[in-house]
Design an enzyme around this catalytic site. Structure first.
Site, PDB file in Angstrom:
ATOM      1  N   GLU A  42     -53.419  36.486  49.694  1.00 38.89           N
ATOM      2  CA  GLU A  42     -53.444  37.295  50.919  1.00 38.89           C
ATOM      3  C   GLU A  42     -52.412  38.425  50.836  1.00 38.89           C
ATOM      4  O   GLU A  42     -52.676  39.551  51.239  1.00 38.89           O
ATOM      5  CB  GLU A  42     -53.141  36.411  52.143  1.00 38.89           C
ATOM      6  CG  GLU A  42     -54.309  35.518  52.528  1.00 38.89           C
ATOM      7  CD  GLU A  42     -53.889  34.415  53.504  1.00 38.89           C
ATOM      8  OE1 GLU A  42     -54.472  34.332  54.583  1.00 38.89           O
ATOM      9  OE2 GLU A  42     -52.968  33.641  53.159  1.00 38.89           O
ATOM     10  N   ASP A  44     -51.338  39.796  48.098  1.00 39.14           N
ATOM     11  CA  ASP A  44     -51.851  40.776  47.139  1.00 39.14           C
ATOM     12  C   ASP A  44     -52.866  41.703  47.794  1.00 39.14           C
ATOM     13  O   ASP A  44     -52.914  42.901  47.506  1.00 39.14           O
ATOM     14  CB  ASP A  44     -52.507  40.062  45.954  1.00 39.14           C
ATOM     15  CG  ASP A  44     -51.454  39.431  45.060  1.00 39.14           C
ATOM     16  OD1 ASP A  44     -50.260  39.724  45.265  1.00 39.14           O
ATOM     17  OD2 ASP A  44     -51.829  38.638  44.182  1.00 39.14           O
ATOM     18  N   SER A  82     -23.189  38.071  23.425  1.00 33.63           N
ATOM     19  CA  SER A  82     -23.007  39.181  22.489  1.00 33.63           C
ATOM     20  C   SER A  82     -23.684  38.833  21.176  1.00 33.63           C
ATOM     21  O   SER A  82     -24.283  37.774  21.053  1.00 33.63           O
ATOM     22  CB  SER A  82     -21.535  39.388  22.211  1.00 33.63           C
ATOM     23  OG  SER A  82     -20.917  39.905  23.326  1.00 33.63           O
ATOM     24  N   LYS A 111     -30.918  48.317  17.069  1.00 35.88           N
ATOM     25  CA  LYS A 111     -29.908  47.960  18.069  1.00 35.88           C
ATOM     26  C   LYS A 111     -29.699  49.218  18.917  1.00 35.88           C
ATOM     27  O   LYS A 111     -29.030  50.163  18.501  1.00 35.88           O
ATOM     28  CB  LYS A 111     -28.607  47.515  17.404  1.00 35.88           C
ATOM     29  CG  LYS A 111     -27.601  46.996  18.408  1.00 35.88           C
ATOM     30  CD  LYS A 111     -26.414  46.378  17.705  1.00 35.88           C
ATOM     31  CE  LYS A 111     -25.452  45.729  18.673  1.00 35.88           C
ATOM     32  NZ  LYS A 111     -24.986  46.576  19.763  1.00 35.88           N
ATOM     33  N   ARG A 132     -25.223  43.548  32.523  1.00 33.84           N
ATOM     34  CA  ARG A 132     -24.731  42.409  31.749  1.00 33.84           C
ATOM     35  C   ARG A 132     -23.402  41.901  32.296  1.00 33.84           C
ATOM     36  O   ARG A 132     -23.164  40.701  32.341  1.00 33.84           O
ATOM     37  CB  ARG A 132     -24.560  42.839  30.287  1.00 33.84           C
ATOM     38  CG  ARG A 132     -23.994  41.754  29.413  1.00 33.84           C
ATOM     39  CD  ARG A 132     -24.047  42.179  27.954  1.00 33.84           C
ATOM     40  NE  ARG A 132     -23.547  41.125  27.114  1.00 33.84           N
ATOM     41  CZ  ARG A 132     -22.275  40.975  26.779  1.00 33.84           C
ATOM     42  NH1 ARG A 132     -21.377  41.819  27.245  1.00 33.84           N
ATOM     43  NH2 ARG A 132     -21.896  39.995  25.998  1.00 33.84           N
ATOM     44  N   LYS A 292     -33.056  38.593  14.018  1.00 28.75           N
ATOM     45  CA  LYS A 292     -33.084  37.332  14.776  1.00 28.75           C
ATOM     46  C   LYS A 292     -34.078  36.394  14.128  1.00 28.75           C
ATOM     47  O   LYS A 292     -35.190  36.824  13.767  1.00 28.75           O
ATOM     48  CB  LYS A 292     -33.528  37.612  16.219  1.00 28.75           C
ATOM     49  CG  LYS A 292     -32.584  38.504  16.973  1.00 28.75           C
ATOM     50  CD  LYS A 292     -33.106  38.851  18.347  1.00 28.75           C
ATOM     51  CE  LYS A 292     -33.562  40.291  18.427  1.00 28.75           C
ATOM     52  NZ  LYS A 292     -33.833  40.745  19.784  1.00 28.75           N
ATOM     53  N   LYS A 316     -24.373  46.910  11.801  1.00 32.69           N
ATOM     54  CA  LYS A 316     -24.006  48.192  12.421  1.00 32.69           C
ATOM     55  C   LYS A 316     -23.911  49.302  11.380  1.00 32.69           C
ATOM     56  O   LYS A 316     -23.400  49.081  10.281  1.00 32.69           O
ATOM     57  CB  LYS A 316     -22.645  48.068  13.110  1.00 32.69           C
ATOM     58  CG  LYS A 316     -22.576  46.938  14.127  1.00 32.69           C
ATOM     59  CD  LYS A 316     -22.752  47.412  15.520  1.00 32.69           C
ATOM     60  CE  LYS A 316     -21.509  48.069  16.034  1.00 32.69           C
ATOM     61  NZ  LYS A 316     -21.523  48.331  17.434  1.00 32.69           N
ATOM     62  N   CYS A 431      -9.317  87.465  29.181  1.00 27.80           N
ATOM     63  CA  CYS A 431      -8.750  88.411  30.143  1.00 27.80           C
ATOM     64  C   CYS A 431      -7.311  88.807  29.811  1.00 27.80           C
ATOM     65  O   CYS A 431      -6.668  89.513  30.587  1.00 27.80           O
ATOM     66  CB  CYS A 431      -8.812  87.817  31.549  1.00 27.80           C
ATOM     67  SG  CYS A 431      -7.695  86.430  31.772  1.00 27.80           S
ATOM     68  N   CYS A 444      -5.330  79.300  31.080  1.00 24.95           N
ATOM     69  CA  CYS A 444      -5.319  80.640  31.645  1.00 24.95           C
ATOM     70  C   CYS A 444      -5.241  80.433  33.150  1.00 24.95           C
ATOM     71  O   CYS A 444      -6.059  79.718  33.717  1.00 24.95           O
ATOM     72  CB  CYS A 444      -6.614  81.372  31.282  1.00 24.95           C
ATOM     73  SG  CYS A 444      -6.867  82.864  32.250  1.00 24.95           S
TER      74      CYS A 444
HETATM   75  S1  IVH Z   1     -30.722  40.720  21.100  1.00 22.11           S
HETATM   76  C1  IVH Z   1     -28.241  36.826  22.376  1.00 22.11           C
HETATM   77  N1  IVH Z   1     -31.742  43.014  20.444  1.00 22.11           N
HETATM   78  O1  IVH Z   1     -26.540  44.580  21.836  1.00 22.11           O
HETATM   79  C2  IVH Z   1     -28.225  38.284  22.414  1.00 22.11           C
HETATM   80  N2  IVH Z   1     -29.660  43.037  21.586  1.00 22.11           N
HETATM   81  O2  IVH Z   1     -23.990  43.479  20.906  1.00 22.11           O
HETATM   82  C3  IVH Z   1     -29.604  38.848  22.447  1.00 22.11           C
HETATM   83  N3  IVH Z   1     -28.811  45.296  22.031  1.00 22.11           N
HETATM   84  O3  IVH Z   1     -25.685  43.017  24.829  1.00 22.11           O
HETATM   85  C4  IVH Z   1     -29.516  40.285  22.224  1.00 22.11           C
HETATM   86  N4  IVH Z   1     -30.484  46.390  21.127  1.00 22.11           N
HETATM   87  O4  IVH Z   1     -27.515  44.719  25.034  1.00 22.11           O
HETATM   88  C5  IVH Z   1     -30.705  42.395  21.034  1.00 22.11           C
HETATM   89  N5  IVH Z   1     -32.832  44.954  19.825  1.00 22.11           N
HETATM   90  C6  IVH Z   1     -31.799  44.350  20.411  1.00 22.11           C
HETATM   91  C7  IVH Z   1     -30.730  45.069  20.986  1.00 22.11           C
HETATM   92  C8  IVH Z   1     -29.678  44.371  21.561  1.00 22.11           C
HETATM   93  C9  IVH Z   1     -29.322  46.496  21.770  1.00 22.11           C
HETATM   94  C10 IVH Z   1     -27.518  45.065  22.714  1.00 22.11           C
HETATM   95  C11 IVH Z   1     -27.604  44.050  23.813  1.00 22.11           C
HETATM   96  C12 IVH Z   1     -26.411  43.152  23.653  1.00 22.11           C
HETATM   97  C13 IVH Z   1     -25.608  43.860  22.610  1.00 22.11           C
HETATM   98  C14 IVH Z   1     -24.855  42.849  21.786  1.00 22.11           C
END
Ligand code: IVH
Length: 683
Positions: A42, A44, A82, A111, A132, A292, A316, A431, A444
């Site tokens: 409803e 929706d 992190s 990243k 975050r 991952k 990095k 100037c 200046c």
């Molecule tokens: S995976 C358990 N994938 O990097 C953590 N993080 O240094 C899962 N970030 O706070 C995060 N690109 O905001 C993941 N493709 C990516 C990412 C990524 C940027 C950032 C993220 C995190 C930080 C950690």
């Protein structure tokens, strides 16, 4: 032909209003009270009908009760951790070896260098978005997240989940709209997400893009009773595919699988190399590659440390560096009168971008670097857009200039310049006014310096989003003598504009319309657009919340200093900057006051509570996060500062308090334990 605008007829308008009202009512019951009176179907139907009658209706963008961004804390149901970092090949090999018992299939994603965001969907609707923060708790930024174009307010799945990703500002948007007001797209992404209201001159969340990298499904015992069951995928790559299906944009991914540790490591390194090559042409900034483990059950087995999961690694990029030759230093006078040195260097490619100039920030930096014209210099370009010289490597050789090309593809034909120390100017390059040294800056002080005038007008126009008035036009106006101070732009006539080269009637009308639309503005916007030295938009807002009216601004005296210094986050130095900025421009301010309507702003409520008038500094390990204690102090009317000085009233010291405790004891500042401090909070 004449166009008649056709709007909704009366009956339709009535229906739209009734639908919006019902949706607001049922949303409130659903999101805030958790006592829905109607079924999802409803609800929706109401939603779809409103969408068909008025697809832009604001109620369609509203969920629950919106709160000002940043004002409410959100405890993350799934902590936002992190990532462990790597910068060498060996570290990648080590990661593969450590995870090898759990398979050798990895998801790789760029990243992204932005700001992390968590989106909470309940029964498929976005009910909360949070930054975050500490990883455990972030800030509610729902209303801004809803402005991000690719974040759907409804998923094409009606369940409960938390989707995580990175919010970025695309480089083309950054370069065309914001390059002058922010150092890099990442700062803007974070700022635009958290800002309380969309203001001129600041980032706008509608200019951001969200890329997802993670999803967590709420287990059955926590989910809404009417939501479908939590989904379970075997692999992360499947959950990424699912995100795409339900309307979310994931960060682009590849799956890498190897048979042995060695070839797996090699394949991961190929991916880092691929992103190193594509970095320069990517539409957003990235600072590395994330690997991952793909299998989700195996991630569980590996688990995590307090800081990061053991199943992921962030590789990095090394900071990008290059060497080149310093050809010369130009000095440019800016809006605030600061005379900035800009280096001219032989063209060199750093992370895919040809660099021919770098900022040297101020005269202090030139002296600190000890560089001479003709030196070989090292330049570095970190995540930031602007490259900088970090070191001199002594006098350059002719070979340091070999095979150089300008950004336009033309070969560089210049030779080595004569070696000589930089000439620090004594007079303004525009100037000829004698320059004075103000800390690390040369300034200046001629308020009518032509360079300052054009920069100030441009700052004013950008702050008020008058896009039609760019650098070329401002220079033409100043050169033609039509504009001698910023308020003069409001005296321009359409005829005067049309008299300028390449200015047709249509463009002149556009400029006039833009000027007309800014003839009325609130004091905080006015103060911000003035661009007084040292007074950015946030400080301007804070001052306006105390000064409130233009009449008060025009009559500020030494007697007002005390109440201005009492503003949260304001110190004596910025108050001095404000006072001298206003004093120097008294004529211009009077003029603005005549020509514009500058409306009052409401007074920012004075703090109240048992701690009013007291300042606190917090140090050491306490039973709860320092930020939480700071918030409590502020809520009770106290002021929180980050350094210990003789003026400080109290130092709240936890365990292992170090130098701050020593300094406080030496200066006779009263030291409180957490328990003492809590007692003070009692009314
Ligand atoms: S995976 C358990 N994938 O990097 C953590 N993080 O240094 C899962 N970030 O706070 C995060 N690109 O905001 C993941 N493709 C990516 C990412 C990524 C940027 C950032 C993220 C995190 C930080 C950690």
């Amino acid at each position: 032909m004449e166009w008649i605008e056709i709007g909704p007829d009366d009956a339709t308008s009535t229906r739209i209003a009734a639908l919006a009202e019902q949706i607001a009512h049922h949303s409130h019951l659903y999101y805030n009270e958790a006592t829905p009176e109607i079924s999802d179907t409803e609800f929706d139907a109401l939603w779809d009908e409103l969408k068909s009658l008025d697809s832009n209706h604001p109620q369609l963008r509203r969920v629950g009760a919106p709160v000002p961004p940043g004002s409410v804390k959100v405890v993350h149901r799934f902590p936002m951790r992190s990532l462990d970092k790597a910068t060498s090949d060996d570290e990648v090999a080590h990661f593969v070896a450590e995870t090898t018992a759990h398979g050798r299939r990895f998801v790789a994603q760029p990243k992204l260098d932005g700001s992390a965001l968590s989106l909470e969907y309940r029964r498929g609707r976005l009910i909360r978005a949070a930054t975050r923060g500490s990883g455990e708790r972030g800030e509610d930024v729902t209303s801004n997240a809803l402005r991000i174009p690719n974040i759907p307010d409804r998923l094409l799945w009606g369940g409960d989940c938390h989707i995580r990703g990175e919010v970025v500002m695309h480089l083309d948007v950054f370069r065309s709209k914001y390059a002058d007001i922010a150092p890099n797209p990442r700062n803007l992404a974070a700022g635009s997400l958290r800002q309380k209201n969309v203001k001129a001159g600041k980032g706008d969340a509608s200019d951001l893009t969200f890329y997802a990298y993670d999803v967590h499904f709420v287990p059955d015992e926590g989910k809404h009773p009417d939501s479908p069951e939590a989904l379970q995928f075997e692999n992360d790559s499947e959950s990424i595919a699912w995100l795409r299906e339900v309307g979310i944009t994931p960060a682009e991914e590849v799956v890498i699988e190897g048979a042995e540790d060695e070839d797996t490591t090699k394949s991961l390194l190929v991916e880092t190399e691929r992103w190193t090559q594509s970095r320069a042409t990517a539409s957003w900034e990235l600072d590395g590659v994330v690997f991952k483990l793909d299998n989700l059950a195996k991630r569980e087995l590996l688990g995590q440390t307090a800081h990061h999961p053991r199943w992921a690694l962030a590789w990095k990029f090394p900071p990008e560096e290059a060497t080149t030759v310093l050809l010369g230093i130009d000095w440019q006078t800016g809006r605030t009168g600061a005379v900035t040195p800009v280096s001219r260097v032989a063209p060199v490619v750093v992370s895919g971008v040809t660099v021919e100039n770098t900022t040297l920030h101020n005269v202090g930096e030139v002296e600190r670097l000890g560089i001479s014209i003709g030196d070989k210099v090292r330049i570095v370009r970190r995540g930031d857009v602007i490259p900088k010289i970090i070191e001199s490597l002594g006098a350059a050789q002719a070979s340091d200039l070999e095979s150089r090309f300008h950004a336009n593809g033309e070969p560089f034909t210049g030779g080595l310049p004569d070696s000589k120390p930089p000439q620090i100017p004594t007079d303004c390059p525009e100037c000829d006014t004698k320059l004075r040294l103000d800390g690390a800056f040369l300034r200046c002080s001629n308020i009518s310096c032509p360079a300052r005038l054009t920069r100030s007008i441009l700052y004013w126009c950008r702050a008020l989003e008058m896009d039609g008035i760019g650098e070329k036009l401002v220079e033409q106006l100043c050169d033609a003598g039509l504009v001698k101070t910023t308020p003069d732009i409001y005296r321009l006539t359409s005829e005067e504009l049309q008299g300028l080269e390449r200015m047709a009637e249509k463009s002149a009308t556009n400029v006039m319309n833009q000027l007309d639309s800014t003839r009325e503005l609130a004091l905080d916007i006015f103060l911000s657009a003035l661009g007084l030295p040292g007074i950015g938009p946030e400080l301007a807002t804070a001052f306006a919340g105390e000064i409130c009216t233009m009449a008060t601004l025009l009559t500020l005296t030494e007697d007002d200093i005390e109440r201005l210094v009492a503003i949260e986050g304001v110190g004596e130095t910025v108050v001095q900057s404000l006072m001298s900025g206003i004093m120097d421009r008294s004529q211009i301010l009077e003029d603005f006051n005549q020509i514009l309507t500058i409306t009052d702003v409401a007074r920012t409520e004075a703090p109240s509570g048992p701690l009013v008038g007291f300042s606190f500094c917090i140090t050491g390990t306490l039973s709860r996060p320092r930020k939480e204690i700071a918030l409590k102090i502020k809520a009770a009317g106290g002021k929180v500062v980050s350094t210990v000085s003789g003026k400080l009233d109290f130092l709240v010291a936890g365990e292992n308090a170090g130098t701050k405790l020593e300094k406080a004891t030496r200066l006779g500042v009263k030291v409180l334990s957490e328990v003492d401090w809590e007692t003070m909070l009692q009314p």
